[in-house]
Enzyme design. Structure first.
Site, short mmCIF file in Angstrom:
data_model
loop_
_atom_site.label_atom_id
_atom_site.label_comp_id
_atom_site.label_asym_id
_atom_site.label_seq_id
_atom_site.Cartn_x
_atom_site.Cartn_y
_atom_site.Cartn_z
CB SER A 123 48.35 39.79 41.05
OG SER A 123 47.83 41.09 41.00
CE1 TYR A 148 44.65 38.48 44.16
CE2 TYR A 148 45.05 40.63 43.17
CZ TYR A 148 44.93 39.26 43.05
OH TYR A 148 45.09 38.66 41.83
CE LYS A 152 47.02 35.75 43.43
NZ LYS A 152 46.86 34.40 42.89
#
Ligand code: UDP
Length: 329
Positions: A123, A148, A152
């Protein structure tokens, strides 16, 4: 007559929004998609009829071995993850467990079976807060600002370590803001990201909350790089073919974005034009974990994979969701 064997490809999270588009694209390209999904957010109905569906967890090593026994897949496309920035700030442990913990289980299963090739859905959130308004290249330092994004980035680093140990040959695809729909795929789309949230608000005659209008940008709202889901699928197909042909075990990372930034207000205005509807905006506080500016320099994907995102104009993205996915909003 020579009959070409169909190559099976395991897709974790293949019943989700991106996964179900990708499954259909892979199938049309002549692969046999093996969809592994625990249906926590995906839907079985989104899996096309000729794909093989396995309900279960990406960390279930016994299930992965069984799938491999029946369909010896040479590569995995690993999409399954929790993907909401705001939610990750509130529930970091859930994000580390789902994204990092379960992926480790998956990687152990792959290592046990000797499967080395993996396309990993990473991402833009790995980049974090920029110092300038220059689009990010893959060489820009990673500095995520949400759990988040951290999850990643941790996985990218783990894949690089495995690559150095010659256990894995990975391509990390850093998605920017994915939206859009295909005219006939009829896939599930939850209103968890900006474009479907806006269209959902229009549909239900509700206001749209804008998280912060005091950022250092032209109109005060955050800038993102929106990419059509079908352009994203094209990139996966090209990356998969690259990975399957590649014999030298190197690890590669590609930005998947368009080099074009749109603010939250730009997107709202475009949605008003597409839907011929005036949107009621409610400004609210900044959302923790949101970088001010995330725009891709995707030169590497364009030159190395020969990829062109030709459907990713924001008008076109919003039009396709409004026209082809209205029942899911
Ligand atoms: N956003 C917003 N209102 C919403 C949802 C999102 O203002 O209801 C903003 C969010 O703060 C961010 C941008 O829209 O600046 C894109 O957010 P999204 O959650 O779609 O994707 P992200 O960039 O977090 O992956």
């Amino acid at each position: 007559m020579d009959v070409q064997p169909i190559t099976p490809i395991l897709i974790t999270g293949g019943a989700g929004y991106i996964g179900s588009h990708l499954t259909q694209v892979l199938q049309q390209a002549g692969y046999l998609p093996l969809v592994l999904d625990n249906l926590s957010s995906g839907q079985k109905v989104s899996v096309p009829a000729h794909a093989k569906f396995f309900e279960g967890d990406m960390g279930d090593q016994t299930l992965i071995q069984k799938i491999y026994h029946d369909y010896p897949f040479p590569a995995v496309i690993h999409l399954a993850a929790s993907i909401q920035t705001g939610e990750s700030v509130q529930h970091p442990l859930m994000y580390y467990q789902n994204n990092v913990g379960r992926t480790l289980q998956l990687l152990m299963a792959l290592q046990h079976l000797g499967i080395k090739k993996i396309l990993f859905s990473s991402s833009a959130s790995v980049y974090g807060e920029p110092n300038t308004n220059t689009p990010f290249t893959e060489n820009c330092p990673a500095s995520p600002v949400s759990p988040y994004g951290h999850s990643k980035w941790m996985l990218e680093q783990i894949l690089q370590d495995l690559n150095r140990a010659q256990t894995i040959q990975a391509i990390c695809l850093r998605y920017f803001n994915v939206a859009g729909a295909h005219p006939t795929f009829h896939t599930q789309q939850h209103a968890t990201h900006l474009i479907p949230i806006i269209l959902n608000a229009i549909k239900h005659k509700k206001p749209v909350a804008v998280f912060g209008n005091d950022y250092d940008t032209q109109d005060g709202t955050c800038i993102r790089d929106y990419i059509h889901v079908m352009d994203l699928c094209d990139a996966h197909l090209l990356a998969l073919e690259f990975l399957l042909q590649e014999t030298h075990p190197r690890s590669l990372t590609f930005n998947l974005g368009t080099h074009r930034g749109s603010s939250v207000l730009d997107i709202i205005k475009t949605a008003e034009i597409v839907t011929h509807t005036k949107i009621d905006i409610q400004y609210s506080a900044r959302r923790t974990g949101d970088p001010r500016f995330l725009v891709a320099d995707s030169t590497l994907a364009r030159t190395q994979l020969n990829w062109t995102p030709h459907r990713s104009d924001p008008w076109n993205i919003i039009h396709d969701v409004w026209t082809y996915a209205p029942c899911h909003l």
